[in-house]
Write a protein that holds these residues in place. Structure first.
Motif, PDB file in Angstrom:
ATOM      1  N   GLU A  49      -7.346  55.180  17.406  1.00 36.43           N
ATOM      2  CA  GLU A  49      -8.412  55.176  17.882  1.00 36.43           C
ATOM      3  C   GLU A  49      -9.483  55.352  17.356  1.00 36.43           C
ATOM      4  O   GLU A  49     -10.644  54.817  17.217  1.00 36.43           O
ATOM      5  N   GLU A  50      -9.396  57.172  16.747  1.00 33.58           N
ATOM      6  CA  GLU A  50     -10.572  57.051  16.027  1.00 33.58           C
ATOM      7  C   GLU A  50     -10.944  56.949  15.015  1.00 33.58           C
ATOM      8  O   GLU A  50     -12.079  56.633  14.637  1.00 33.58           O
ATOM      9  N   PHE A  51     -10.119  56.539  14.297  1.00 30.62           N
ATOM     10  CA  PHE A  51     -10.806  55.787  13.510  1.00 30.62           C
ATOM     11  C   PHE A  51     -10.924  54.291  13.488  1.00 30.62           C
ATOM     12  O   PHE A  51     -12.354  54.113  13.010  1.00 30.62           O
ATOM     13  N   ILE A  52     -10.889  53.704  14.452  1.00 30.93           N
ATOM     14  CA  ILE A  52     -11.467  52.238  14.867  1.00 30.93           C
ATOM     15  C   ILE A  52     -12.500  52.132  14.964  1.00 30.93           C
ATOM     16  O   ILE A  52     -12.904  51.615  15.134  1.00 30.93           O
ATOM     17  N   SER A  53     -13.063  53.430  15.737  1.00 28.56           N
ATOM     18  CA  SER A  53     -14.278  53.754  16.081  1.00 28.56           C
ATOM     19  C   SER A  53     -15.263  54.719  15.622  1.00 28.56           C
ATOM     20  O   SER A  53     -16.360  54.670  15.878  1.00 28.56           O
ATOM     21  N   GLU A  54     -15.078  55.132  14.212  1.00 22.53           N
ATOM     22  CA  GLU A  54     -15.052  55.884  13.289  1.00 22.53           C
ATOM     23  C   GLU A  54     -16.460  55.510  13.000  1.00 22.53           C
ATOM     24  O   GLU A  54     -16.697  54.192  12.353  1.00 22.53           O
ATOM     25  N   PHE A  55     -17.630  55.944  12.875  1.00 23.02           N
ATOM     26  CA  PHE A  55     -18.401  55.825  12.446  1.00 23.02           C
ATOM     27  C   PHE A  55     -19.964  54.267  12.823  1.00 23.02           C
ATOM     28  O   PHE A  55     -20.520  54.074  12.594  1.00 23.02           O
ATOM     29  N   LEU A  56     -19.102  53.891  14.292  1.00 24.73           N
ATOM     30  CA  LEU A  56     -19.708  52.648  14.741  1.00 24.73           C
ATOM     31  C   LEU A  56     -20.993  53.208  15.843  1.00 24.73           C
ATOM     32  O   LEU A  56     -20.681  53.848  16.162  1.00 24.73           O
ATOM     33  N   PRO A  57     -22.651  52.933  15.334  1.00 24.52           N
ATOM     34  CA  PRO A  57     -23.415  53.065  15.706  1.00 24.52           C
ATOM     35  C   PRO A  57     -23.375  52.407  17.699  1.00 24.52           C
ATOM     36  O   PRO A  57     -23.051  51.642  17.680  1.00 24.52           O
ATOM     37  N   ASN A  58     -24.729  53.511  18.161  1.00 29.15           N
ATOM     38  CA  ASN A  58     -24.665  52.556  19.597  1.00 29.15           C
ATOM     39  C   ASN A  58     -25.140  50.905  19.662  1.00 29.15           C
ATOM     40  O   ASN A  58     -24.891  50.627  20.344  1.00 29.15           O
ATOM     41  N   ASP A  59     -25.590  51.210  18.254  1.00 27.98           N
ATOM     42  CA  ASP A  59     -26.378  49.173  18.471  1.00 27.98           C
ATOM     43  C   ASP A  59     -26.203  48.798  17.051  1.00 27.98           C
ATOM     44  O   ASP A  59     -26.524  48.645  16.144  1.00 27.98           O
ATOM     45  N   PRO A  60     -24.701  48.614  16.684  1.00 27.62           N
ATOM     46  CA  PRO A  60     -24.519  48.254  15.698  1.00 27.62           C
ATOM     47  C   PRO A  60     -24.910  46.812  15.214  1.00 27.62           C
ATOM     48  O   PRO A  60     -25.571  45.896  16.206  1.00 27.62           O
ATOM     49  N   LEU A  61     -24.780  46.220  13.568  1.00 24.26           N
ATOM     50  CA  LEU A  61     -25.604  45.124  13.375  1.00 24.26           C
ATOM     51  C   LEU A  61     -24.946  44.448  14.139  1.00 24.26           C
ATOM     52  O   LEU A  61     -25.582  42.804  14.251  1.00 24.26           O
ATOM     53  N   HIS A  62     -23.596  44.213  13.676  1.00 26.09           N
ATOM     54  CA  HIS A  62     -22.303  43.125  14.456  1.00 26.09           C
ATOM     55  C   HIS A  62     -21.802  43.722  15.235  1.00 26.09           C
ATOM     56  O   HIS A  62     -21.915  44.594  15.700  1.00 26.09           O
ATOM     57  N   GLY A  97      -5.823  40.323   8.854  1.00 28.74           N
ATOM     58  CA  GLY A  97      -4.650  40.778   8.754  1.00 28.74           C
ATOM     59  C   GLY A  97      -4.743  41.788   9.149  1.00 28.74           C
ATOM     60  O   GLY A  97      -3.456  42.025  10.151  1.00 28.74           O
ATOM     61  N   THR A  98      -4.609  42.730   8.143  1.00 32.93           N
ATOM     62  CA  THR A  98      -4.227  44.277   8.609  1.00 32.93           C
ATOM     63  C   THR A  98      -5.304  44.781   9.809  1.00 32.93           C
ATOM     64  O   THR A  98      -4.353  45.655  10.462  1.00 32.93           O
ATOM     65  N   TYR A  99      -6.771  44.922   9.791  1.00 28.87           N
ATOM     66  CA  TYR A  99      -7.509  45.145  11.501  1.00 28.87           C
ATOM     67  C   TYR A  99      -6.897  44.731  12.198  1.00 28.87           C
ATOM     68  O   TYR A  99      -6.649  45.656  13.178  1.00 28.87           O
ATOM     69  N   THR A 100      -6.103  43.389  12.801  1.00 27.09           N
ATOM     70  CA  THR A 100      -5.428  42.634  13.918  1.00 27.09           C
ATOM     71  C   THR A 100      -4.313  43.145  14.048  1.00 27.09           C
ATOM     72  O   THR A 100      -4.302  44.013  15.531  1.00 27.09           O
ATOM     73  N   ALA A 101      -3.526  44.043  13.069  1.00 26.73           N
ATOM     74  CA  ALA A 101      -2.448  44.416  13.448  1.00 26.73           C
ATOM     75  C   ALA A 101      -2.318  45.794  14.257  1.00 26.73           C
ATOM     76  O   ALA A 101      -1.894  46.561  14.840  1.00 26.73           O
ATOM     77  N   LEU A 102      -3.278  46.983  12.962  1.00 20.09           N
ATOM     78  CA  LEU A 102      -3.512  47.844  13.682  1.00 20.09           C
ATOM     79  C   LEU A 102      -4.691  48.281  15.263  1.00 20.09           C
ATOM     80  O   LEU A 102      -4.105  49.135  15.750  1.00 20.09           O
ATOM     81  N   ARG A 103      -5.488  47.494  15.323  1.00 15.00           N
ATOM     82  CA  ARG A 103      -5.630  46.245  16.771  1.00 15.00           C
ATOM     83  C   ARG A 103      -4.182  46.855  17.488  1.00 15.00           C
ATOM     84  O   ARG A 103      -4.787  47.204  19.028  1.00 15.00           O
ATOM     85  N   GLU A 104      -3.128  45.663  16.573  1.00 16.20           N
ATOM     86  CA  GLU A 104      -2.234  45.252  18.061  1.00 16.20           C
ATOM     87  C   GLU A 104      -1.582  47.242  18.451  1.00 16.20           C
ATOM     88  O   GLU A 104      -1.125  46.584  19.404  1.00 16.20           O
ATOM     89  N   ILE A 105      -1.398  47.667  17.507  1.00 18.69           N
ATOM     90  CA  ILE A 105      -0.658  48.609  17.864  1.00 18.69           C
ATOM     91  C   ILE A 105      -1.627  49.760  18.549  1.00 18.69           C
ATOM     92  O   ILE A 105      -1.059  50.054  19.484  1.00 18.69           O
TER      93      ILE A 105
END
Length: 451
Positions: free
Chosen positions: A231-244, A313-321
């Protein structure tokens, strides 16, 4: 009897004919048993996939493991103990860079859901074992551009390692053939491969680092020294106001699984769900998940080809885990993430073994075995009894076919009563095959339709 008084009801189709294999393309090498599920409880489906069955829509199939050309082993990941690999971390960082700064990486190989070959459907009642984790829908791109899109696709590219290519040098000033030399100079050392030299340099650097730090006392273990959670890697470095902004929405989808709820189950209940991935108000991917008593089972995923460089494909698998871990807090027994089938004989399908720790299902005893202990056996033979205990057997093997439930003329009855009522019935071999494949426990719960 299932929760709420409902039953599972199926029609069995057998599985004696061979069909085209979607992995090795053998025209008659794919063998599987199949049945049509009119309705299915989540408990029964959980027990079926733990015996090697898998659904594609309402069609539920089980590869004939010792006969099919490409044996398919059910694989599950221990979601609670999962730690992302270097490749997984890179994928998450690429996504976060794109979300925060708009940086889009160049096309590259993916090792998540991508890489699976497409299995074409065949006519008749025995569709081939379409791998549930991946369906490429690049031909339906118009769905994504419609006002209310609901789909997405997957694609892969290939790359060649530079170390595999020998450098070629040409003399641009002369077309003359090179003059014969005198051979190797015995007084000089033999030429060495560049990759061997690089390997030696890496080893030397590692030794120097170890020597430099050997005199420094090891710091005491603390929370800051523990490996980061997924979960930490998923949200790592994301700012409060990301571009997307990437958002997730879930809703029920058409499935044979009966939606159920339980006091100790997840808040959303059990059943089949679409998990949509929305990027700035545009749908870019859709995953179909079965939420079952012990696991989240990935049925398939499709995504928009314009975003293939993000390794969805990889990203969604990690989100599903991560989603599985979230549900486990609500339902303690729900601790596994099922990735469908692992096909060791097909190199493109081995990526599923990278989500570790993971287990493969023994095709003879239906006991889960750590994948690390299975790989050596599969290197020797595509089909293998994975359970190392030679004395172990199937704990739910068929013992009394007469107790299998059948549905005949809207009446539920044991098969023994059905045969007494239908004297001269010639379906005993078919029913025995079905009951053996689903096991005694499921045979006594699932209704087998008899015309």
């Amino acid at each position: 009897m299932a929760a709420g008084g409902s039953y599972s009801m199926v029609e069995y189709f057998g599985g004696d004919g061979g069909y085209r294999c979607g992995y090795c393309k053998h025209e008659k090498g794919n063998f599987s048993h199949g049945m049509w599920s009119h309705t299915m409880t989540v408990k029964d489906y959980q027990d079926l996939i733990d015996r090697g069955w898998r659904r594609s829509g309402k069609y539920v199939y089980k590869p004939t493991m010792n006969k099919t050309c490409c044996p398919q082993y059910t694989i599950r990941c221990h979601a609670l103990n999962f730690h992302p690999s270097k490749t997984h971390k890179k994928t998450l960082k690429r996504m976060n860079k794109f979300l925060s700064k708009g940086e889009r990486p160049v096309e590259q190989n993916d090792v998540g859901h991508e890489g699976e070959p497409m299995d074409s459907m065949h006519e008749g009642v025995h569709p081939p074992p379409q791998d549930p984790l991946k369906i490429d829908l690049t031909d339906v791109e118009d769905i994504f551009t419609s006002p209310d899109p609901n789909t997405d696709t997957k694609s892969t590219t290939s790359s060649t390692s530079r170390e595999d290519a020998a450098p070629v040098q040409a003399d641009k000033t002369s077309n003359d053939a090179p003059k014969p030399g005198k051979g190797a100079d015995p007084s000089r050392p033999l030429c060495r491969k560049a990759k061997d030299i690089r390997k030696e340099r890496r080893l030397q650097k590692e030794q120097q680092k170890q020597q430099a730090t050997s005199s420094i006392p090891a710091p005491s273990k603390s929370a800051s020294n523990q490996p980061k959670l997924l979960e930490e890697f998923i949200s790592e470095f994301l700012p409060n106001d990301p571009l997307h902004r990437l958002e997730f929405k879930r809703f029920l989808c058409d499935s044979p699984l009966e939606a159920e709820s339980a006091p100790d189950g997840p808040d959303m209940g059990y059943g089949s769900f679409h998990q949509q991935y929305w990027l700035d108000d545009r749908i870019v991917a859709v995953g179909v998940l079965d939420i079952l008593p012990s696991c989240v089972s990935s049925v398939y995923l499709y995504y928009h080809p314009d975003f293939s460089s993000l390794s969805l494909g990889t990203y969604t698998a990690l989100r599903e885990i991560a989603f599985t871990r979230q549900l486990q807090k609500q339902s303690p027994k729900l601790a596994y993430y099922y990735l469908g089938f692992y096909v060791h004989s097909c190199p493109k399908m081995r990526y599923k073994g990278q989500y570790r720790p993971s287990d493969l299902l023994c095709p003879e005893t239906y006991v889960w075995m750590p994948i690390e202990r299975c790989i050596p056996r599969l290197e020797i033979s595509a089909y293998s009894r994975l359970n190392e205990d030679a004395k172990a057997g199937d704990a739910h093997a068929l013992k009394d076919m007469g107790r299998a439930l059948v549905l005949h003329r809207r009446t539920v009855m044991p098969y023994a009563a059905y045969t007494r009522k239908r004297k001269g019935s010639n379906d005993e071999k078919e029913v025995e095959q079905y009951a053996s494949l689903v096991g005694q426990t499921c045979a006594e719960r699932i209704l087998l339709y008899r015309a």
